[in-house]
Write a protein that holds these residues in place. Structure first.
Motif, short mmCIF file in Angstrom:
data_model
loop_
_atom_site.label_atom_id
_atom_site.label_comp_id
_atom_site.label_asym_id
_atom_site.label_seq_id
_atom_site.Cartn_x
_atom_site.Cartn_y
_atom_site.Cartn_z
N GLU A 119 -8.86 6.56 -8.87
CA GLU A 119 -10.02 7.17 -8.20
C GLU A 119 -9.60 8.02 -7.01
O GLU A 119 -10.37 8.87 -6.56
CB GLU A 119 -10.99 6.08 -7.75
N GLN A 120 -8.41 7.80 -6.51
CA GLN A 120 -7.92 8.57 -5.36
C GLN A 120 -7.28 9.90 -5.77
O GLN A 120 -6.91 10.70 -4.91
CB GLN A 120 -6.89 7.74 -4.59
N SER A 139 1.21 4.24 -3.39
CA SER A 139 -0.12 4.85 -3.44
C SER A 139 -0.35 5.55 -4.78
O SER A 139 0.54 5.64 -5.63
CB SER A 139 -0.26 5.87 -2.31
N GLY A 186 -8.56 -3.34 -12.43
CA GLY A 186 -9.21 -2.96 -11.18
C GLY A 186 -8.27 -2.23 -10.25
O GLY A 186 -8.65 -1.24 -9.61
N GLN A 187 -7.02 -2.70 -10.16
CA GLN A 187 -6.03 -2.04 -9.30
C GLN A 187 -5.72 -0.63 -9.80
O GLN A 187 -5.61 0.31 -9.01
CB GLN A 187 -4.75 -2.88 -9.24
N GLU A 196 -13.91 0.05 -14.96
CA GLU A 196 -13.87 -0.25 -13.53
C GLU A 196 -14.18 0.97 -12.67
O GLU A 196 -14.42 0.85 -11.47
CB GLU A 196 -12.47 -0.78 -13.15
N LEU A 197 -14.17 2.16 -13.25
CA LEU A 197 -14.41 3.39 -12.49
C LEU A 197 -15.91 3.61 -12.30
O LEU A 197 -16.74 3.12 -13.07
CB LEU A 197 -13.81 4.59 -13.24
N ASP A 198 -16.24 4.41 -11.27
CA ASP A 198 -17.65 4.76 -11.11
C ASP A 198 -18.03 5.77 -12.19
O ASP A 198 -17.19 6.36 -12.85
CB ASP A 198 -17.93 5.32 -9.71
N ALA A 230 -7.69 1.24 -11.58
CA ALA A 230 -8.87 2.06 -11.34
C ALA A 230 -8.95 2.51 -9.89
O ALA A 230 -9.27 3.67 -9.60
CB ALA A 230 -10.13 1.28 -11.72
N ASP A 231 -8.64 1.61 -8.96
CA ASP A 231 -8.66 1.97 -7.53
C ASP A 231 -7.68 3.10 -7.23
O ASP A 231 -7.97 3.99 -6.43
CB ASP A 231 -8.31 0.75 -6.68
N LEU A 232 -6.51 3.05 -7.87
CA LEU A 232 -5.50 4.07 -7.64
C LEU A 232 -5.92 5.41 -8.25
O LEU A 232 -5.79 6.47 -7.62
CB LEU A 232 -4.16 3.63 -8.22
N ASP A 256 0.81 -1.23 0.00
CA ASP A 256 0.00 0.00 0.00
C ASP A 256 0.84 1.27 0.00
O ASP A 256 0.30 2.37 -0.22
CB ASP A 256 -0.94 0.01 1.21
#
Length: 469
Positions: free
Chosen positions: A109-110, A80, A102-103, A134-136, A105-107, A77
């Motif tokens: 989105e931050q 980041s 997915g990974q 994968e994003l909202d 996209a998670d990054l 983690d």
């Protein structure tokens, strides 16, 4: 463990981690690499945890390319979204290759929109679509909208997270709105005031809001004069506007004049550095000039300019061939020819560098081109006269031939004056033709100075009667 964001940077980083120039030390990089190689992820994380995001990004750039994926896995983690945003694009590509959609996209989105776009725009088309899926919906729409704009334009570098309020709002109401609305962006310096059509009509700095009584209307304290950035403006022009007007942030508007984003000065700092580096590297034909760039890409970028230089060198060689018989009669001509070409080339490069910078900074425009050409011509005359006297006296004494000294002196003066003229004329003409003056100026200027230097020197030698064709 203490996180770097919870304490002053200087109090956390030990001397054995950063050197006097604020760079990671060889010993520290080696200790992290050894911990990863030994499979000791806990030690690697303990070593890296106190670092700033930018320093962690530097760590990835300093290790070998085949070590980056294991390092990312060991740090977990700690790698980041902010670390990815700080990372060199070529290094970031190496890491993203080992992450799934997915990974990524998670990054992203931050991150703010501009930083997220910087990461996603480097992906292949198929990878882009997989990550976007994968994003909202809100984040995906913002990034897809940014990707519709041309690269290196305001639309690509702007962030869509900003604060905009109507002008009829009171200062107290605005403060309450900022405190209670958790959906607002967390970092901003100015608040944009908009009309009912969402067109920006003024700005308020946070310092003004905090120091103004609550019962005063925003319209009474806002600054109506502002620099609005068209969404399709080139990022270099955006940077120049920030520099000229000392901006901290600026509103970005679409073709209808509606507020759609903002650009902040931290983004501009990166642009200024990138544009300055780009011009220097283009002048040398070194491509991106990034030490992390793949060898194949560096080769392709550099070899084409070396081939172009080969072609221009053949022109100078043709001039020498014309005077081949004259050179055979006096070996001193062959000895002195490189001096004339070299000094002329350096003089041309000096003027060319000044001209390209002036064009990039909008200091050299149609209104002052004639004056600047006259200025550079006078400088070239002074430089040429000085060098001509020195080289003429030196040649006359060394070769005991005053005529040869006079010939090389006149040739040197001519070539330096021509070099000064070419150094400004070529970039200006390329700019007028909508070509990047940094891209091809050096090739043309070098050809002119070499060819004219040899022609002037050998031509004067023949004309003076020292040698014959």
């Amino acid at each position: 463990m203490t996180d770097i964001n919870d304490a002053p940077h200087d109090e956390i980083i030990r001397e054995d981690v950063l050197d006097d120039d604020n760079r990671l030390t060889d010993e520290f990089v080696r200790s992290v690499s050894e911990a990863v190689e030994d499979g000791n992820s806990t030690l690697a994380q303990e070593l890296v945890n106190p670092l700033h995001n930018a320093d962690i990004a530097d760590l990835f750039e300093l290790v070998d390319s085949d070590e980056r994926a294991p390092l990312a896995a060991a740090l977990g983690d700690l790698v980041s979204a902010d670390v990815l945003a700080e990372m060199n694009e070529h290094v970031r590509e190496d890491l993203i290759e080992v992450l799934d959609a997915g990974q990524i996209a998670d990054l992203t989105e931050q991150l703010d929109t501009d930083d997220a776009v910087a990461i996603i725009e480097d992906l292949e088309k198929g990878e882009q679509q997989a990550v976007l899926a994968e994003l909202d919906a809100e984040d995906r729409a913002a990034i897809e909208s940014a990707l519709t704009y041309e690269e290196e334009t305001a639309g690509r570098i702007m962030q869509r997270e900003f604060v905009a309020v109507p002008e009829h709002m009171m200062v107290g109401d605005l403060i309450d709105y900022l405190r209670k609305n958790d959906d607002l962006t967390t970092e901003f310096w100015e608040i944009y005031v908009v009309d009912p059509a969402f067109r920006p009509i003024g700005t308020c700095q946070l310092s003004w809001i905090l120091r103004t009584p609550r019962d005063i209307a925003i319209a009474d304290v806002m600054k109506r004069e502002q620099s609005l950035i068209p969404v399709n403006m080139d990022q270099e022009e955006v940077a120049l506007r920030f520099q000229k007007y000392n901006l901290i942030s600026a509103a970005v508007i679409n073709d209808d004049g509606r507020l759609i984003g903002m650009i902040t000065v931290d983004d501009i700092l990166h642009i200024v550095e990138d544009e300055a580096s780009e011009d220097v590297l283009l002048l040398s034909g070194a491509g991106d000039g990034d030490i992390n760039e793949p060898i194949r890409d560096s080769y392709k970028a550099r070899v084409r300019w070396l081939i172009a230089n080969l072609a221009t060198a053949l022109v100078a060689s043709f001039v020498i061939a014309i005077f081949g018989a004259a050179i055979e009669q006096m070996v001193a001509l062959a000895i002195l020819m490189p001096i004339v070409a070299s000094i002329g080339g350096n003089a041309g490069t000096q003027t060319m560098a000044v001209s390209v910078r002036a064009l990039a900074m909008n200091e050299l425009t149609r209104s002052n081109t004639r004056r600047i050409i006259g200025r550079e011509f006078r400088i070239a005359l002074l430089n040429g006269a000085t060098i001509a006297v020195l080289v003429g006296l030196g040649t006359g004494l060394v070769f005991a031939n005053p005529v040869l000294g006079g010939v090389i002196a006149v040739a040197m003066l001519i070539n330096i004056v021509i070099a000064g003229f070419a150094g400004i004329f070529v970039p200006v003409m390329l700019d007028r033709l909508d070509q990047d003056p940094a891209l091809a100026s050096s090739v043309f200027v070098t050809m002119i100075t070499d060819t004219m230097g040899f022609l002037a020197f050998l031509g004067l030698a023949v004309g003076s009667g020292m040698v014959s064709l």
